[in-house]
Design a protein around this motif. Structure first.
Motif, short mmCIF file in Angstrom:
data_model
loop_
_atom_site.label_atom_id
_atom_site.label_comp_id
_atom_site.label_asym_id
_atom_site.label_seq_id
_atom_site.Cartn_x
_atom_site.Cartn_y
_atom_site.Cartn_z
N PRO A 50 8.12 -8.06 -6.86
CA PRO A 50 6.95 -6.68 -6.42
C PRO A 50 6.17 -7.62 -5.33
O PRO A 50 4.93 -7.91 -6.27
CB PRO A 50 6.72 -5.91 -8.02
CG PRO A 50 7.79 -5.79 -8.50
CD PRO A 50 8.27 -7.32 -8.52
N ARG A 51 5.20 -6.89 -5.20
CA ARG A 51 3.80 -7.19 -3.96
C ARG A 51 2.82 -6.20 -4.35
O ARG A 51 1.98 -6.69 -4.02
CB ARG A 51 4.50 -7.00 -2.37
CG ARG A 51 5.44 -8.28 -1.93
CD ARG A 51 5.72 -8.10 -0.46
NE ARG A 51 3.93 -8.30 0.28
CZ ARG A 51 4.01 -7.99 1.20
NH1 ARG A 51 4.59 -6.71 1.67
NH2 ARG A 51 2.52 -7.37 1.80
N ALA A 78 -1.98 -9.46 -13.41
CA ALA A 78 -1.09 -9.15 -12.44
C ALA A 78 -2.18 -9.77 -10.92
O ALA A 78 -1.67 -10.01 -9.71
CB ALA A 78 -0.59 -7.85 -12.43
N ARG A 79 -3.40 -9.12 -10.88
CA ARG A 79 -4.30 -9.16 -9.55
C ARG A 79 -4.72 -10.67 -10.07
O ARG A 79 -4.84 -10.68 -8.52
CB ARG A 79 -5.77 -8.06 -10.14
CG ARG A 79 -5.62 -6.41 -10.24
CD ARG A 79 -6.77 -6.12 -10.29
NE ARG A 79 -7.19 -6.49 -8.62
CZ ARG A 79 -8.69 -6.88 -9.00
NH1 ARG A 79 -8.78 -7.27 -10.19
NH2 ARG A 79 -9.18 -7.33 -7.84
N VAL A 85 -3.26 -3.62 -7.51
CA VAL A 85 -2.80 -2.45 -8.29
C VAL A 85 -3.75 -0.90 -7.84
O VAL A 85 -5.08 -1.49 -7.70
CB VAL A 85 -3.48 -2.77 -10.14
CG1 VAL A 85 -3.28 -1.87 -10.43
CG2 VAL A 85 -2.82 -4.07 -10.12
N VAL A 86 -2.59 -0.84 -7.54
CA VAL A 86 -3.66 1.49 -7.47
C VAL A 86 -2.95 2.35 -8.61
O VAL A 86 -2.08 2.22 -8.70
CB VAL A 86 -2.72 1.45 -5.63
CG1 VAL A 86 -3.84 2.95 -5.66
CG2 VAL A 86 -3.81 0.50 -4.76
N PHE A 112 -8.17 -3.13 -11.64
CA PHE A 112 -7.41 -2.36 -10.21
C PHE A 112 -7.64 -2.89 -8.50
O PHE A 112 -9.26 -2.84 -9.15
CB PHE A 112 -7.03 -0.74 -10.47
CG PHE A 112 -8.81 -0.18 -10.72
CD1 PHE A 112 -9.34 0.49 -9.26
CD2 PHE A 112 -9.57 0.31 -12.09
CE1 PHE A 112 -9.88 1.17 -10.35
CE2 PHE A 112 -9.85 1.01 -12.87
CZ PHE A 112 -10.71 1.21 -11.32
N ASP A 113 -7.68 -2.64 -8.09
CA ASP A 113 -8.50 -2.07 -6.71
C ASP A 113 -8.31 -0.86 -6.04
O ASP A 113 -9.61 -1.41 -5.02
CB ASP A 113 -7.29 -2.87 -5.46
CG ASP A 113 -6.67 -4.33 -6.14
OD1 ASP A 113 -7.16 -5.33 -5.73
OD2 ASP A 113 -5.81 -4.26 -7.01
#
Length: 340
Positions: A50-51, A78-79, A85-86, A112-113
């Motif tokens: 996953p991207r 992950a980040r 991450v949304v 998160f972004d």
């Protein structure tokens, strides 16, 4: 603001916990998010990893009052790998309001972004309806507000006046949650109580448009199950078995909220994103319909009582198989609690 409750099904004693085996026919369990993302950790080949992550909030990152530390560690990891991450939430809150609430629990820019909520999309829709009246100097649209939003709702900020009277309203606005829901009520069979149904009947007679700021039918807060305002949609379309008013529902499983999330993630194609959620009918179904991969988190979410029977029960294969058969919705992966 009008509160609303639910008809309760008769309580059914919980069966004693039984050992649960994991058959090959069910979605595979994932020990941690690194199994899907991290090179050299048994993750898929680079082209299929996953991207971007789209992540639900309640039941995945927090129970509404406290954050889950291991879930936050997973998002930070992950980040660190460059995966955006949304957060994609069905809350009736606007995105900024949700960010402020999460910050109090220690969930912030490390994790998160961006955030997109059903409430944010609904706000802009409602403001587009109300703004012409303001510009023309006319009285504001009046909304019959149903449900309860902890911390209050944004109807006034969107240019609406609120009322409890269906006969004085121009539209129906559903926010937040309704009353507590008995765990024995099956998914899809949640129903408003009699007083709420009567309010809906009166509004439907006038063909008032209904706007639901949250699509959830059930929400678990601090371990207690509540009905979400998503259950109002079916009741309003056909109150008493007769045709009712029009309904516009914001949030998952609708395409718009996922599209907004993917755009915020850098316009990642759906097939290259992973949706992590706790509810089959919204998180998993909506993402799968777009072609995204899905991961169901089980222990703290809306299906917790079914998937983890008994006090401290392990993830039960029979419970998951029953839910998949009942809903017709199958996640690609399942994990008890989000962790790295």
């Amino acid at each position: 603001m009008t509160g609303a409750g639910l008809q309760r099904a008769a309580s059914v004693p919980s069966p004693a916990p039984t050992p649960c085996l994991w058959p090959d026919g069910l979605p595979p369990r994932v020990a941690g998010l690194r199994a899907l993302l991290a090179p050299g950790q048994g993750a898929p080949a680079a082209g299929s990893r996953p991207r971007a992550l789209l992540v639900d909030v309640w039941g995945v990152l927090t129970d509404g009052t406290r954050a889950f530390p291991k879930a936050l560690e997973a998002l930070a990891a992950a980040r660190a790998l460059g995966v955006p991450v949304v957060l994609v939430s069905n809350t009736s809150r606007r995105s900024g309001e949700l960010a402020a609430m999460l910050a109090v629990q220690g969930i912030g820019e490390t994790h998160f972004d961006a955030i997109v909520t059903g409430g944010e999309l609904a706000f802009h829709h409602v403001r587009a309806l109300s703004e012409p009246r303001r510009l023309e100097g006319r009285p504001p649209l009046t909304a019959l507000v149903l449900g309860h939003q902890p911390g209050g709702h944004w109807a006034a900020a969107a240019g609406l006046a609120a009322t409890d009277d269906p006969d004085a309203a121009d539209l129906v606005l559903g926010v937040g949650i309704l009353g507590e829901l008995d765990e024995a009520v099956p998914c899809g069979q949640e129903r408003p109580d009699a007083p709420t149904l009567e309010i809906l009947r009166r509004a439907a007679v006038r063909r008032l448009p209904m706007i639901l700021t949250n699509a959830d039918r059930r929400v678990r807060l601090a371990g207690r199950l509540h009905a979400g305002i998503g259950i109002l949609a079916d009741a309003y379309r056909a109150p008493g078995g007769r045709p009712g008013g029009s309904v516009t529902v914001f949030g998952k499983p609708g395409r718009a909220v996922f599209g907004a999330g993917l755009a915020l993630a850098g316009r990642v194609p759906p097939r290259e994103a992973l949706m992590i959620g706790d509810t089959l009918t919204t998180d998993i179904a909506g993402a799968a319909a777009l072609g995204a991969r899905t991961l169901l988190v089980s222990r703290e979410g809306s299906h917790a009582a079914t998937l983890h029977p008994g006090p401290g029960g392990a993830l039960c294969a029979g419970g998951l198989a029953g839910l998949i058969e009942e809903t017709g919705i199958r996640p690609d992966h399942v994990m008890e609690a989000l962790k790295w």
